[in-house]
Design a protein around this motif. Structure first.
Motif, PDB file in Angstrom:
ATOM      1  N   ILE A   7       0.881  -1.174   0.000  1.00 60.04           N
ATOM      2  CA  ILE A   7       0.000   0.000   0.000  1.00 60.04           C
ATOM      3  C   ILE A   7       0.916   1.220   0.000  1.00 60.04           C
ATOM      4  O   ILE A   7       1.863   1.293   0.775  1.00 60.04           O
ATOM      5  N   ASP A   8       0.644   2.169  -0.912  1.00 61.85           N
ATOM      6  CA  ASP A   8       1.653   3.207  -1.121  1.00 61.85           C
ATOM      7  C   ASP A   8       1.462   4.475  -0.302  1.00 61.85           C
ATOM      8  O   ASP A   8       2.154   5.467  -0.514  1.00 61.85           O
ATOM      9  N   SER A   9       0.534   4.472   0.641  1.00 58.30           N
ATOM     10  CA  SER A   9       0.443   5.651   1.505  1.00 58.30           C
ATOM     11  C   SER A   9      -0.174   5.295   2.842  1.00 58.30           C
ATOM     12  O   SER A   9      -1.012   4.400   2.951  1.00 58.30           O
ATOM     13  N   LEU A  10       0.268   6.034   3.857  1.00 54.26           N
ATOM     14  CA  LEU A  10      -0.365   5.935   5.172  1.00 54.26           C
ATOM     15  C   LEU A  10      -1.643   6.757   5.149  1.00 54.26           C
ATOM     16  O   LEU A  10      -1.828   7.599   4.268  1.00 54.26           O
ATOM     17  N   ASN A  11      -2.477   6.553   6.134  1.00 57.56           N
ATOM     18  CA  ASN A  11      -3.599   7.464   6.369  1.00 57.56           C
ATOM     19  C   ASN A  11      -3.009   8.869   6.593  1.00 57.56           C
ATOM     20  O   ASN A  11      -1.929   9.000   7.161  1.00 57.56           O
ATOM     21  N   VAL A  12      -3.719   9.922   6.142  1.00 54.74           N
ATOM     22  CA  VAL A  12      -3.140  11.275   6.169  1.00 54.74           C
ATOM     23  C   VAL A  12      -2.790  11.746   7.588  1.00 54.74           C
ATOM     24  O   VAL A  12      -1.811  12.462   7.791  1.00 54.74           O
ATOM     25  N   SER A  13      -3.541  11.296   8.597  1.00 54.56           N
ATOM     26  CA  SER A  13      -3.215  11.748   9.958  1.00 54.56           C
ATOM     27  C   SER A  13      -1.979  11.023  10.486  1.00 54.56           C
ATOM     28  O   SER A  13      -1.200  11.568  11.264  1.00 54.56           O
ATOM     29  N   GLN A  14      -1.776   9.782  10.033  1.00 54.51           N
ATOM     30  CA  GLN A  14      -0.553   9.067  10.401  1.00 54.51           C
ATOM     31  C   GLN A  14       0.649   9.704   9.695  1.00 54.51           C
ATOM     32  O   GLN A  14       1.709   9.895  10.304  1.00 54.51           O
ATOM     33  N   ALA A  15       0.459  10.035   8.424  1.00 52.57           N
ATOM     34  CA  ALA A  15       1.532  10.697   7.680  1.00 52.57           C
ATOM     35  C   ALA A  15       1.888  12.016   8.356  1.00 52.57           C
ATOM     36  O   ALA A  15       3.062  12.356   8.502  1.00 52.57           O
ATOM     37  N   ALA A  16       0.860  12.743   8.802  1.00 45.92           N
ATOM     38  CA  ALA A  16       1.104  14.015   9.499  1.00 45.92           C
ATOM     39  C   ALA A  16       1.987  13.791  10.717  1.00 45.92           C
ATOM     40  O   ALA A  16       2.957  14.521  10.936  1.00 45.92           O
ATOM     41  N   ALA A  17       1.698  12.752  11.509  1.00 46.15           N
ATOM     42  CA  ALA A  17       2.470  12.490  12.726  1.00 46.15           C
ATOM     43  C   ALA A  17       3.923  12.181  12.388  1.00 46.15           C
ATOM     44  O   ALA A  17       4.840  12.742  12.992  1.00 46.15           O
ATOM     45  N   VAL A  18       4.146  11.314  11.403  1.00 44.60           N
ATOM     46  CA  VAL A  18       5.522  10.938  11.048  1.00 44.60           C
ATOM     47  C   VAL A  18       6.274  12.165  10.490  1.00 44.60           C
ATOM     48  O   VAL A  18       7.393  12.477  10.911  1.00 44.60           O
ATOM     49  N   ILE A  19       5.643  12.890   9.583  1.00 46.44           N
ATOM     50  CA  ILE A  19       6.296  14.066   8.974  1.00 46.44           C
ATOM     51  C   ILE A  19       6.603  15.122  10.031  1.00 46.44           C
ATOM     52  O   ILE A  19       7.707  15.671  10.087  1.00 46.44           O
ATOM     53  N   LEU A  20       5.643  15.393  10.902  1.00 39.87           N
ATOM     54  CA  LEU A  20       5.868  16.433  11.910  1.00 39.87           C
ATOM     55  C   LEU A  20       6.948  16.009  12.889  1.00 39.87           C
ATOM     56  O   LEU A  20       7.744  16.823  13.335  1.00 39.87           O
ATOM     57  N   TYR A  21       6.998  14.722  13.207  1.00 43.16           N
ATOM     58  CA  TYR A  21       8.086  14.278  14.073  1.00 43.16           C
ATOM     59  C   TYR A  21       9.423  14.622  13.413  1.00 43.16           C
ATOM     60  O   TYR A  21      10.298  15.225  14.022  1.00 43.16           O
TER      61      TYR A  21
ATOM     62  N   ASN B 169      -2.893   9.972  18.943  1.00 42.10           N
ATOM     63  CA  ASN B 169      -3.868   8.918  18.678  1.00 42.10           C
ATOM     64  C   ASN B 169      -3.080   7.608  18.461  1.00 42.10           C
ATOM     65  O   ASN B 169      -1.973   7.625  17.936  1.00 42.10           O
ATOM     66  N   VAL B 170      -3.650   6.478  18.900  1.00 42.46           N
ATOM     67  CA  VAL B 170      -2.891   5.213  18.889  1.00 42.46           C
ATOM     68  C   VAL B 170      -2.434   4.800  17.480  1.00 42.46           C
ATOM     69  O   VAL B 170      -1.358   4.221  17.317  1.00 42.46           O
ATOM     70  N   SER B 171      -3.220   5.142  16.459  1.00 43.88           N
ATOM     71  CA  SER B 171      -2.799   4.744  15.109  1.00 43.88           C
ATOM     72  C   SER B 171      -1.660   5.635  14.620  1.00 43.88           C
ATOM     73  O   SER B 171      -0.792   5.203  13.847  1.00 43.88           O
ATOM     74  N   GLN B 172      -1.640   6.888  15.071  1.00 39.50           N
ATOM     75  CA  GLN B 172      -0.516   7.775  14.728  1.00 39.50           C
ATOM     76  C   GLN B 172       0.742   7.309  15.461  1.00 39.50           C
ATOM     77  O   GLN B 172       1.832   7.270  14.894  1.00 39.50           O
ATOM     78  N   ALA B 173       0.563   6.943  16.740  1.00 43.13           N
ATOM     79  CA  ALA B 173       1.692   6.435  17.519  1.00 43.13           C
ATOM     80  C   ALA B 173       2.250   5.184  16.848  1.00 43.13           C
ATOM     81  O   ALA B 173       3.469   5.018  16.728  1.00 43.13           O
ATOM     82  N   ALA B 174       1.354   4.319  16.368  1.00 42.81           N
ATOM     83  CA  ALA B 174       1.784   3.096  15.679  1.00 42.81           C
ATOM     84  C   ALA B 174       2.667   3.443  14.489  1.00 42.81           C
ATOM     85  O   ALA B 174       3.725   2.854  14.292  1.00 42.81           O
ATOM     86  N   ALA B 175       2.249   4.431  13.692  1.00 42.29           N
ATOM     87  CA  ALA B 175       3.009   4.801  12.493  1.00 42.29           C
ATOM     88  C   ALA B 175       4.398   5.310  12.877  1.00 42.29           C
ATOM     89  O   ALA B 175       5.401   4.895  12.285  1.00 42.29           O
ATOM     90  N   VAL B 176       4.476   6.199  13.874  1.00 40.47           N
ATOM     91  CA  VAL B 176       5.779   6.764  14.256  1.00 40.47           C
ATOM     92  C   VAL B 176       6.672   5.655  14.834  1.00 40.47           C
ATOM     93  O   VAL B 176       7.834   5.509  14.437  1.00 40.47           O
ATOM     94  N   ILE B 177       6.134   4.844  15.731  1.00 42.80           N
ATOM     95  CA  ILE B 177       6.925   3.770  16.357  1.00 42.80           C
ATOM     96  C   ILE B 177       7.399   2.762  15.306  1.00 42.80           C
ATOM     97  O   ILE B 177       8.561   2.377  15.278  1.00 42.80           O
ATOM     98  N   LEU B 178       6.503   2.356  14.420  1.00 41.01           N
ATOM     99  CA  LEU B 178       6.898   1.371  13.409  1.00 41.01           C
ATOM    100  C   LEU B 178       7.934   1.940  12.464  1.00 41.01           C
ATOM    101  O   LEU B 178       8.849   1.240  12.044  1.00 41.01           O
ATOM    102  N   TYR B 179       7.815   3.223  12.142  1.00 40.54           N
ATOM    103  CA  TYR B 179       8.857   3.813  11.314  1.00 40.54           C
ATOM    104  C   TYR B 179      10.211   3.655  12.007  1.00 40.54           C
ATOM    105  O   TYR B 179      11.180   3.188  11.415  1.00 40.54           O
TER     106      TYR B 179
END
Lengths: 238, 238
Positions: free
Chosen positions: A217-231, B221-231
């Motif tokens: 799957i080529d993209s995360l959910n947009v709120s997950q992407a937001a979290a990773v990018i902002l980190y 949010n737990v799904s955002q945390a999942a994305a950052v942690i898994l990255y």
């Protein structure tokens, strides 16, 4: 469900707890159908007025069944003008985020990673509804907001003020967000799940950025992407 | 809305597109009320049977209005036994994730970051519903799944197989996930938003881990945390 109340409302226990803790002054009144929740004591301690309403009336107030027995009326939300952002460092701009869960979760990530403000469109995407406030866990009232009618015009203004414009877009040519240089001040644009960021805004951006993914799957959910990018944008070495 | 169908179903256009692309063989039949969507051509090309149903019937089938006119019947989901995970490297375990949006988004992140399998409880939390499959964007059918009745027992078995157990918990004593050493094989446990991870599971874990946050709200949010942690767990230097 139709909302029949014109004031700015928030809902949900965690949301009200966070606002009570960090922005007590904006809370005008709490509506509840609960009599014995520990939250009631905290509300009364802060001298906030409580009005008891039936569960049904609470539902109609916020147009949702997810109020968890607590709705708060807050002061009319104040939005910043773009000019007031000139000394900011970290800005998130939302293009056409229509899902209130995504909108709320992005606001929450923006608060958690200390974004200076979130810019969104008056016309494209969801507004700050009670559902958004609940999903954001109160971040809707803790993060500065800019609401504008024209995002293109907004991007131009931010560029003139010296911001680097980054558009999140999972394309081959996009730069890996985890390997990018430090930007002193930047705007990151996030787009809707269905259509992504409007191509005009991508053209105006200084960089297209993406998260390196490994799966099918080529993209995360947009709120997950937001979290990773902002980190990553907030934790890179200066 | 009550679901009145006993088969394993998925719904939503992106979900069906992803499954059609990567796991065509599990798709038995597509139910749709649409006549002219480009997806129909793709389904017919792969020789998948289409059954036309009214919008109303589709809603009843999946217990949701979010089907986007497409529901897929898939082969009965197969779950792995824990023993089959012994050569895996990266496992996510879910404790009591009740919100289908969070469950779906976590599965999506698990697929995007190539987690080997996701373990969840038969009794605590949401199952793989059509809503979960839709939010996961088809990841529910792309990621290996383990469904067990006793997570405590599961943790012990993973420990015996040499996995390091990490429990995500935003406590002062928790380790910063972005600064941790490399683990050759690990299980990361994610807990519900309301209650976090059961304290017994935290005691059994080798490390409590957290994401360093900067704002007033103390968790994503737990799904955002999942994305950052898994990255971070998947991209640390070996």
């Amino acid at each position: 469900m139709k909302v029949n109340y014109k004031k700015d409302l928030i809902m949900g226990k965690s949301t009200i707890r966070e606002v009570l803790k960090h922005r007590t002054n904006i809370l005008k009144k709490i509506f509840t159908c609960s009599k014995d929740d520990s939250l009631i004591k905290d509300i009364l301690k802060k001298n906030i007025r409580i009005e008891y309403l039936s569960k049904n009336k609470l539902e109609h107030l916020v147009g949702s069944v997810s109020h968890q027995s607590f709705v708060g009326e807050i002061e009319k939300r104040k939005y910043l003008d773009i000019k007031e952002c000139k000394n900011f460092k970290t800005i998130v701009m939302l293009d056409n985020i229509c899902d209130p869960h995504n909108m709320g979760a992005i606001l929450r990530a923006a608060e958690c990673f200390k974004v200076d403000c979130v810019v969104f469109s008056k016309n494209r995407g969801v507004d700050i509804t009670p559902t958004v406030s609940k999903v954001s866990c109160g971040a809707s009232e803790l993060v500065s907001l800019v609401k504008i009618s024209n995002l293109q015009d907004g991007i131009s203004k931010f560029k003139k003020m010296g911001f680097t414009i980054l558009a999140a877009s999972n394309e081959e040519k996009s730069m890996d967000i985890t390997k990018m240089d430090f930007f002193e001040k930047f705007v990151v644009i996030l787009g809707s799940e269905e259509r992504g960021i409007k191509s005009l805004y991508k053209k105006l951006a200084d960089f297209l950025v993406k998260i390196p993914l490994l799966g099918k799957i080529d993209s995360l959910n947009v709120s997950q992407a937001a979290a990773v990018i902002l980190y990553f944008l907030n934790n890179r070495p200066c």
